[in-house]
Scaffold this active site. Structure first.
Site, PDB file in Angstrom:
ATOM      1  N   LYS A   1       0.999  -1.188   0.186  1.00 58.69           N
ATOM      2  CA  LYS A   1       0.229   0.013  -0.286  1.00 58.69           C
ATOM      3  C   LYS A   1       0.718   1.208   0.279  1.00 58.69           C
ATOM      4  O   LYS A   1       0.623   2.609  -0.875  1.00 58.69           O
ATOM      5  CB  LYS A   1      -0.732   0.309   1.216  1.00 58.69           C
ATOM      6  CG  LYS A   1      -1.811  -0.453   1.059  1.00 58.69           C
ATOM      7  CD  LYS A   1      -2.976  -0.931   2.948  1.00 58.69           C
ATOM      8  CE  LYS A   1      -1.861  -0.622   3.858  1.00 58.69           C
ATOM      9  NZ  LYS A   1      -0.899  -2.232   4.263  1.00 58.69           N
TER      10      LYS A   1
ATOM     11  N   ARG B   1      -9.518   1.525   8.555  1.00 59.95           N
ATOM     12  CA  ARG B   1      -9.356  -0.162   9.268  1.00 59.95           C
ATOM     13  C   ARG B   1     -10.392  -0.977   9.281  1.00 59.95           C
ATOM     14  O   ARG B   1      -9.754  -1.840   9.557  1.00 59.95           O
ATOM     15  CB  ARG B   1      -8.239  -0.192   9.493  1.00 59.95           C
ATOM     16  CG  ARG B   1      -6.383  -1.223   8.724  1.00 59.95           C
ATOM     17  CD  ARG B   1      -5.665  -0.280   9.847  1.00 59.95           C
ATOM     18  NE  ARG B   1      -4.217  -1.171   9.888  1.00 59.95           N
ATOM     19  CZ  ARG B   1      -3.482  -0.867   8.649  1.00 59.95           C
ATOM     20  NH1 ARG B   1      -3.413   0.346   8.522  1.00 59.95           N
ATOM     21  NH2 ARG B   1      -2.290  -1.308   8.817  1.00 59.95           N
TER      22      ARG B   1
ATOM     23  N   ARG C   1      11.530  -7.129   5.418  1.00 63.07           N
ATOM     24  CA  ARG C   1      11.412  -5.336   4.690  1.00 63.07           C
ATOM     25  C   ARG C   1      11.977  -4.318   5.690  1.00 63.07           C
ATOM     26  O   ARG C   1      12.208  -4.593   7.013  1.00 63.07           O
ATOM     27  CB  ARG C   1       9.868  -5.441   5.248  1.00 63.07           C
ATOM     28  CG  ARG C   1       9.665  -3.442   5.055  1.00 63.07           C
ATOM     29  CD  ARG C   1       8.041  -3.807   4.775  1.00 63.07           C
ATOM     30  NE  ARG C   1       7.145  -3.676   6.475  1.00 63.07           N
ATOM     31  CZ  ARG C   1       6.360  -3.054   6.103  1.00 63.07           C
ATOM     32  NH1 ARG C   1       5.078  -2.656   5.186  1.00 63.07           N
ATOM     33  NH2 ARG C   1       5.199  -2.786   7.064  1.00 63.07           N
TER      34      ARG C   1
ATOM     35  N   ARG D   1      11.446  -2.363  11.346  1.00 63.74           N
ATOM     36  CA  ARG D   1      10.214  -1.463  12.065  1.00 63.74           C
ATOM     37  C   ARG D   1       9.742  -2.706  13.178  1.00 63.74           C
ATOM     38  O   ARG D   1       9.758  -4.549  12.937  1.00 63.74           O
ATOM     39  CB  ARG D   1       8.629  -2.122  10.565  1.00 63.74           C
ATOM     40  CG  ARG D   1       8.579  -0.242  10.730  1.00 63.74           C
ATOM     41  CD  ARG D   1       7.286  -0.125   9.691  1.00 63.74           C
ATOM     42  NE  ARG D   1       6.187  -0.810  10.237  1.00 63.74           N
ATOM     43  CZ  ARG D   1       4.922  -1.249   9.573  1.00 63.74           C
ATOM     44  NH1 ARG D   1       4.890   0.183   8.178  1.00 63.74           N
ATOM     45  NH2 ARG D   1       3.156  -1.423  10.050  1.00 63.74           N
TER      46      ARG D   1
ATOM     47  N   ARG E   1      -0.866  -9.315  12.720  1.00 64.02           N
ATOM     48  CA  ARG E   1      -1.350  -8.066  11.739  1.00 64.02           C
ATOM     49  C   ARG E   1      -2.158  -8.925  10.883  1.00 64.02           C
ATOM     50  O   ARG E   1      -3.670  -8.429  10.514  1.00 64.02           O
ATOM     51  CB  ARG E   1       0.435  -7.496  11.573  1.00 64.02           C
ATOM     52  CG  ARG E   1       0.554  -6.456  12.538  1.00 64.02           C
ATOM     53  CD  ARG E   1       1.729  -6.165  12.212  1.00 64.02           C
ATOM     54  NE  ARG E   1       1.669  -5.033  10.880  1.00 64.02           N
ATOM     55  CZ  ARG E   1       2.946  -5.461  10.283  1.00 64.02           C
ATOM     56  NH1 ARG E   1       4.083  -5.791  10.646  1.00 64.02           N
ATOM     57  NH2 ARG E   1       2.324  -4.487   9.620  1.00 64.02           N
TER      58      ARG E   1
HETATM   59  P1  ADP Z   1       0.703  -2.329   8.015  1.00 58.36           P
HETATM   60  O1  ADP Z   1      -0.041  -1.724   6.792  1.00 58.36           O
HETATM   61  O2  ADP Z   1       2.291  -2.528   7.339  1.00 58.36           O
HETATM   62  O3  ADP Z   1       0.007  -3.147   8.866  1.00 58.36           O
HETATM   63  P2  ADP Z   1       0.872   0.688   8.870  1.00 58.36           P
HETATM   64  O4  ADP Z   1       2.289   1.521   8.752  1.00 58.36           O
HETATM   65  O5  ADP Z   1      -0.406   1.054   7.508  1.00 58.36           O
HETATM   66  O6  ADP Z   1       1.252  -1.107   8.622  1.00 58.36           O
HETATM   67  O7  ADP Z   1       0.605   0.246  10.255  1.00 58.36           O
HETATM   68  C1  ADP Z   1       1.230  -0.202  11.411  1.00 58.36           C
HETATM   69  C2  ADP Z   1       0.525  -0.467  12.909  1.00 58.36           C
HETATM   70  O8  ADP Z   1      -0.113   1.491  12.841  1.00 58.36           O
HETATM   71  C3  ADP Z   1      -0.964  -1.564  12.505  1.00 58.36           C
HETATM   72  O9  ADP Z   1      -0.523  -2.686  12.877  1.00 58.36           O
HETATM   73  C4  ADP Z   1      -2.080  -0.672  13.561  1.00 58.36           C
HETATM   74  O10 ADP Z   1      -1.795  -0.965  14.967  1.00 58.36           O
HETATM   75  C5  ADP Z   1      -1.692   0.925  13.400  1.00 58.36           C
HETATM   76  N1  ADP Z   1      -2.764   1.392  12.026  1.00 58.36           N
HETATM   77  C6  ADP Z   1      -2.240   2.359  11.044  1.00 58.36           C
HETATM   78  N2  ADP Z   1      -3.296   2.469  10.785  1.00 58.36           N
HETATM   79  C7  ADP Z   1      -4.344   2.395  11.775  1.00 58.36           C
HETATM   80  C8  ADP Z   1      -5.767   2.232  11.933  1.00 58.36           C
HETATM   81  N3  ADP Z   1      -6.127   3.215  10.527  1.00 58.36           N
HETATM   82  N4  ADP Z   1      -6.904   2.076  12.194  1.00 58.36           N
HETATM   83  C9  ADP Z   1      -5.893   1.839  13.834  1.00 58.36           C
HETATM   84  N5  ADP Z   1      -4.654   1.667  14.078  1.00 58.36           N
HETATM   85  C10 ADP Z   1      -4.863   1.583  12.775  1.00 58.36           C
END
Ligand code: ADP
Ligand code: ZN
Length: 216
Positions: free
Chosen positions: A13, A88, A123, A156, A167
């Site tokens: 993404k 999400r 990653r 990360r 996740r």
């Molecule tokens: P990825 O999609 O690779 O898991 P992101 O950087 O998008 O990584 O998100 C990392 C973490 O940040 C998620 O596992 C969650 O804990 C938090 N997070 C990100 N966006 C949201 C969201 N819209 N709602 C709730 N938690 C979020």
């Protein structure tokens, strides 16, 4: 164009939204990047978010909804935007609808769980600009150094194997139902994530061109 990009963690993404953002000159906002910045700065928001993120759980809806509401009401978004990682969950999507924001398309990048697990282990993220690399599939020109800003790359905390499984579970349980939610509204477009970044981009551009033609 007002675009949402969704997909499992590590589906690409962030990578694709950075490319589209550059090509179309519209801002991309990643809730994950914003939350990681808050964690790094040690703000109150960061302290709240960290424990959820490190365990692979979602940060509470009201927290991220607040962040997005502030962002979308700023002038930066006048000519369109890309939301990466938001919404999400169904409650987040409903909150977005209540904000009265028009969405033109929701792009889902599809990648099988086995592939995700393999990708996450390689990653690497830039400590300064947040750019994302993979040691095999998308390596930086110099090992552990960002191509664009020359800062150090890091792994990360939530890319640890156990956390990746959590996740994925969160994704399938809480986020994936959004595909139905947006399909019902006629907004969902899906693309199979490819091994090579540029191959995925080619598919993404093709479906998005279809969307922007439909709009005219
Ligand atoms: P990825 O999609 O690779 O898991 P992101 O950087 O998008 O990584 O998100 C990392 C973490 O940040 C998620 O596992 C969650 O804990 C938090 N997070 C990100 N966006 C949201 C969201 N819209 N709602 C709730 N938690 C979020
Ligand atoms: Zn960088």
């Amino acid at each position: 164009m007002n675009l949402i990009i969704m997909g499992a963690p590590g589906a690409g993404k962030g990578t694709q939204s950075a490319i589209i953002s550059e090509k179309w000159q519209i801002p991309a906002v990643s809730t994950g990047d914003m939350l990681r910045a808050a964690v790094k700065e040690g703000t109150e928001l960061g302290v709240t978010a960290k424990s959820y993120m490190d365990s692979g759980k979602l940060v509470p809806d009201e927290v991220v909804i607040g962040i997005i509401r502030d962002y979308l009401s700023s002038d930066k978004c006048n000519n369109g935007f890309i939301l990466d990682g938001f919404p999400r969950s169904i409650p987040q999507a409903e909150a977005l609808e209540r904000m009265g924001v028009r969405i033109d398309a929701v792009l889902s990048i599809e990648v099988a769980d086995e592939k995700i697990i393999e990708r996450m282990s390689g990653r690497r993220i830039c400590s300064s600009c947040g750019a994302s690399y993979h040691v095999v599939y998308n390596p930086p020109k110099t090992a552990d150094v960002c191509d664009t800003c020359s800062s150090a790359l890091y792994v990360r905390a939530d890319d640890a194997a156990e956390t990746v499984l959590q996740r994925l579970q969160t994704y399938h349980g809480t986020t994936e139902p959004l595909k139905d939610f947006y399909a019902k509204r006629g907004l969902l477009v899906c693309v199979e994530g490819q091994e090579k970044v540029e191959d995925t981009t080619a598919l993404v551009m093709k479906v998005l061109e279809g969307v922007s033609k439909k709009e005219k």
